[in-house]
Motif scaffolding. Structure first.
Motif, PDB file in Angstrom:
ATOM      1  N   ALA A   1      -1.693   5.729 -10.518  1.00  0.00           N
ATOM      2  CA  ALA A   1      -1.549   6.123  -9.034  1.00  0.00           C
ATOM      3  C   ALA A   1      -0.663   5.692  -7.853  1.00  0.00           C
ATOM      4  O   ALA A   1      -1.094   4.236  -7.827  1.00  0.00           O
ATOM      5  CB  ALA A   1      -2.715   6.274  -8.559  1.00  0.00           C
ATOM      6  N   ILE A   2      -1.040   6.303  -6.474  1.00  0.00           N
ATOM      7  CA  ILE A   2      -0.416   5.542  -5.946  1.00  0.00           C
ATOM      8  C   ILE A   2      -1.395   4.783  -4.914  1.00  0.00           C
ATOM      9  O   ILE A   2      -2.830   5.158  -4.657  1.00  0.00           O
ATOM     10  CB  ILE A   2      -0.302   6.985  -4.071  1.00  0.00           C
ATOM     11  CG1 ILE A   2       1.673   7.552  -5.303  1.00  0.00           C
ATOM     12  CG2 ILE A   2      -0.045   6.204  -2.730  1.00  0.00           C
ATOM     13  CD1 ILE A   2       2.424   6.157  -5.527  1.00  0.00           C
ATOM     14  N   LEU A   3      -1.430   3.732  -4.351  1.00  0.00           N
ATOM     15  CA  LEU A   3      -2.478   2.772  -3.761  1.00  0.00           C
ATOM     16  C   LEU A   3      -2.544   3.391  -2.424  1.00  0.00           C
ATOM     17  O   LEU A   3      -1.426   3.362  -1.402  1.00  0.00           O
ATOM     18  CB  LEU A   3      -1.636   1.435  -3.697  1.00  0.00           C
ATOM     19  CG  LEU A   3      -2.404   0.281  -5.539  1.00  0.00           C
ATOM     20  CD1 LEU A   3      -1.618  -1.038  -4.499  1.00  0.00           C
ATOM     21  CD2 LEU A   3      -2.771   0.271  -5.407  1.00  0.00           C
ATOM     22  N   SER A   4      -3.845   3.908  -2.382  1.00  0.00           N
ATOM     23  CA  SER A   4      -4.438   4.667  -0.995  1.00  0.00           C
ATOM     24  C   SER A   4      -6.016   4.483  -0.811  1.00  0.00           C
ATOM     25  O   SER A   4      -6.613   3.936  -1.567  1.00  0.00           O
ATOM     26  CB  SER A   4      -3.805   6.131  -1.429  1.00  0.00           C
ATOM     27  OG  SER A   4      -4.629   6.796  -0.113  1.00  0.00           O
TER      28      SER A   4
ATOM     29  N   ASN B   1       3.042  -1.661   4.297  1.00  0.00           N
ATOM     30  CA  ASN B   1       3.993  -0.756   3.354  1.00  0.00           C
ATOM     31  C   ASN B   1       4.993  -0.556   4.967  1.00  0.00           C
ATOM     32  O   ASN B   1       6.064   0.120   3.939  1.00  0.00           O
ATOM     33  CB  ASN B   1       3.593   1.016   3.330  1.00  0.00           C
ATOM     34  CG  ASN B   1       3.242   1.485   3.990  1.00  0.00           C
ATOM     35  OD1 ASN B   1       2.943   1.109   4.744  1.00  0.00           O
ATOM     36  ND2 ASN B   1       2.823   2.580   3.006  1.00  0.00           N
TER      37      ASN B   1
ATOM     38  N   TYR C   1     -10.091   2.711 -10.123  1.00  0.00           N
ATOM     39  CA  TYR C   1      -8.956   2.937  -9.565  1.00  0.00           C
ATOM     40  C   TYR C   1      -8.007   3.875 -11.224  1.00  0.00           C
ATOM     41  O   TYR C   1      -8.073   3.897 -11.768  1.00  0.00           O
ATOM     42  CB  TYR C   1      -7.801   1.571  -9.243  1.00  0.00           C
ATOM     43  CG  TYR C   1      -6.031   2.034  -9.454  1.00  0.00           C
ATOM     44  CD1 TYR C   1      -5.996   2.669  -8.819  1.00  0.00           C
ATOM     45  CD2 TYR C   1      -5.315   1.659 -10.662  1.00  0.00           C
ATOM     46  CE1 TYR C   1      -4.062   2.909  -8.335  1.00  0.00           C
ATOM     47  CE2 TYR C   1      -3.941   1.908 -10.548  1.00  0.00           C
ATOM     48  CZ  TYR C   1      -3.146   2.548  -9.417  1.00  0.00           C
ATOM     49  OH  TYR C   1      -1.690   2.899  -9.874  1.00  0.00           O
TER      50      TYR C   1
ATOM     51  N   ILE D   1       0.846  -0.940   0.166  1.00  0.00           N
ATOM     52  CA  ILE D   1       0.066  -0.278   0.329  1.00  0.00           C
ATOM     53  C   ILE D   1       0.991   1.062  -0.287  1.00  0.00           C
ATOM     54  O   ILE D   1       1.923   1.084   0.390  1.00  0.00           O
ATOM     55  CB  ILE D   1      -0.952  -0.128   1.078  1.00  0.00           C
ATOM     56  CG1 ILE D   1      -1.599   0.711   1.208  1.00  0.00           C
ATOM     57  CG2 ILE D   1      -0.196   0.273   2.660  1.00  0.00           C
ATOM     58  CD1 ILE D   1      -3.188   0.906   0.169  1.00  0.00           C
ATOM     59  N   GLY D   2       0.608   2.333  -0.945  1.00  0.00           N
ATOM     60  CA  GLY D   2       1.432   3.265  -0.495  1.00  0.00           C
ATOM     61  C   GLY D   2       2.317   3.456  -1.976  1.00  0.00           C
ATOM     62  O   GLY D   2       2.804   5.010  -1.764  1.00  0.00           O
ATOM     63  N   GLN D   3       2.233   3.001  -2.599  1.00  0.00           N
ATOM     64  CA  GLN D   3       3.197   2.284  -3.332  1.00  0.00           C
ATOM     65  C   GLN D   3       1.871   3.154  -5.065  1.00  0.00           C
ATOM     66  O   GLN D   3       1.340   1.975  -5.184  1.00  0.00           O
ATOM     67  CB  GLN D   3       4.313   1.156  -3.784  1.00  0.00           C
ATOM     68  CG  GLN D   3       4.837   0.601  -2.966  1.00  0.00           C
ATOM     69  CD  GLN D   3       5.354   1.876  -2.853  1.00  0.00           C
ATOM     70  OE1 GLN D   3       6.658   2.179  -3.982  1.00  0.00           O
ATOM     71  NE2 GLN D   3       6.570   2.093  -0.972  1.00  0.00           N
ATOM     72  N   PRO D   4       3.228   3.270  -5.982  1.00  0.00           N
ATOM     73  CA  PRO D   4       2.075   3.256  -7.573  1.00  0.00           C
ATOM     74  C   PRO D   4       2.374   1.896  -7.630  1.00  0.00           C
ATOM     75  O   PRO D   4       2.909   1.186  -8.152  1.00  0.00           O
ATOM     76  CB  PRO D   4       2.796   3.944  -8.214  1.00  0.00           C
ATOM     77  CG  PRO D   4       4.556   4.227  -7.872  1.00  0.00           C
ATOM     78  CD  PRO D   4       4.465   4.273  -5.940  1.00  0.00           C
ATOM     79  N   LEU D   5       1.134   1.096  -8.377  1.00  0.00           N
ATOM     80  CA  LEU D   5       0.520   0.370  -9.302  1.00  0.00           C
ATOM     81  C   LEU D   5       0.956   0.831 -10.394  1.00  0.00           C
ATOM     82  O   LEU D   5      -0.375   1.406 -11.023  1.00  0.00           O
ATOM     83  CB  LEU D   5      -0.203   0.207  -8.907  1.00  0.00           C
ATOM     84  CG  LEU D   5      -0.508  -1.631  -9.540  1.00  0.00           C
ATOM     85  CD1 LEU D   5       0.434  -2.997 -10.121  1.00  0.00           C
ATOM     86  CD2 LEU D   5      -2.242  -1.931  -9.378  1.00  0.00           C
ATOM     87  N   SER D   6       1.159  -0.110 -11.603  1.00  0.00           N
ATOM     88  CA  SER D   6       1.471  -0.041 -13.275  1.00  0.00           C
ATOM     89  C   SER D   6       0.252  -0.748 -14.405  1.00  0.00           C
ATOM     90  O   SER D   6       1.012  -1.798 -13.584  1.00  0.00           O
ATOM     91  CB  SER D   6       2.507   0.544 -14.345  1.00  0.00           C
ATOM     92  OG  SER D   6       2.918   1.785 -13.966  1.00  0.00           O
TER      93      SER D   6
END
Length: 343
Positions: free
Chosen positions: A75-78, A109, A71, A43-48
């Protein structure tokens, strides 16, 4: 006679062709890929996310969803729950659309904070009690105990250990966790597929409720909106306090993976405190996303109780709103400890 013989292989051939056509339509020309190994991301990391387009269709647009929520790619997973979630892509192409999915695992995270404790007081506890649940209500300590033929629901004077009320469960019920809300006591059974309901203050049996997707009963606690139920896995189920139906769940994860064996639960200052089966510690869980934010190692307490053949692990945690302190004990422990959590 001959016409029947000819008809049979022709009919069989038509069925086979039909089956092959249907199987072909079940496949997809698209698949989802991500920038993270094995689709595991903190969590809190970007996912492409990208779409593999094996047939070269002209894609007009794609919408992505995680656990049913929109989503924005990259973007940052939040704000998402931890654990195994469904990652979906709705693909618009060639004047049509198609939705495909894959599994995504979201971790915390950061690792949990390790807390210490100080013993404030020690009180007597029934050494024969195989403790499964503890909770304070209106100054009394309520306890649920386990083992077939020995399971009980009790109200206790926590300072003296005196048993103020005692209800013996049926011999085929293995008692588990409890919680008290709406002036009722809710007590779980382990593998009977049902929980028991009692009134207060008399502890008269009012009825029962059935489990849903959670096949076993382990621990209970509550806040102002839900009853939380553990089932020995990484799942904590959210129950509607009026209908007792499972309406949602969280999955309990650290930065490394899932944590199973969640047992007795207690709601303390906006967090879920959970014993773990066969462990002498307590996990502090974020009730919104399932992250383990802290751990408390209570293993030194086991050396402070009477050592005997039936002595078992720590289990039982209760927050006393009057003293603002935490009480813990264990299965067949002769002592109830009042503790304070410190950094």
């Amino acid at each position: 006679m001959s016409s029947k013989l000819y008809f049979f292989p022709i009919a069989l051939l038509l069925i086979m062709i039909s089956c092959k056509t249907e199987q072909g339509h079940q496949g997809s020309d698209f698949s989802i890929t991500t920038n993270v190994r094995k689709n595991v991301v903190p969590i809190g990391q970007p996912l492409s996310i990208s779409i593999e387009n094996s047939k070269g269709h002209k894609i007009d647009s794609v919408r992505y969803f995680i656990h049913g929520r929109d989503y924005s790619n990259g973007a940052i997973l939040s704000g998402f729950k931890l654990g195994k979630q469904q990652l979906e892509a709705e693909i618009y192409y060639d004047n049509t659309s198609e939705r495909i999915s894959t599994n995504l695992t979201i971790l915390n995270n950061k690792g949990p904070v390790v807390y210490n404790f100080e013993v404030l007081n020690s009180y007597p506890h029934d050494i024969t009690s195989y403790t499964q649940g503890l909770e304070f209500h209106n100054g009394r300590l309520y306890e649920s105990t386990g083992q077939l033929g020995e399971s009980k629901l009790r109200a206790i004077d926590h300072k003296t250990g005196d048993i103020l009320q005692n209800i013996d469960l049926k011999a085929d019920y293995f008692g588990e966790g409890l919680t008290i809300t709406n002036n009722k006591v809710f007590q779980l059974t382990w593998r009977s597929g049902m929980g028991l309901i009692y009134d207060l203050p008399d502890l008269q049996r009012l009825g029962s409720f059935k489990y849903g997707n959670s096949k076993e009963g382990w621990g209970l606690c509550h806040d102002d909106n839900y009853i939380y139920k553990s089932d020995g896995t990484e799942n904590i189920w959210l129950l509607d306090p009026d209908t007792l139906k499972e309406v949602d769940r969280i999955q309990v994860y650290t930065h490394k993976g899932k944590i199973v064996g969640l047992n007795e639960l207690e709601w303390i200052n906006g967090k879920i405190y959970a014993n773990r089966y066969q462990k002498n510690g307590v996990a502090i869980i974020n009730p919104v996303n399932g992250a383990i934010e802290g751990v408390i190692d209570f293993s030194p307490l086991r050396k402070k109780v009477k050592q005997h053949a039936k002595l078992d692990v720590l289990n039982g945690i209760a927050f006393n709103p009057e003293s603002q302190t935490i009480f813990v004990t264990g299965k067949n422990w002769d002592t109830l400890f009042e503790v304070e959590i410190v950094d």
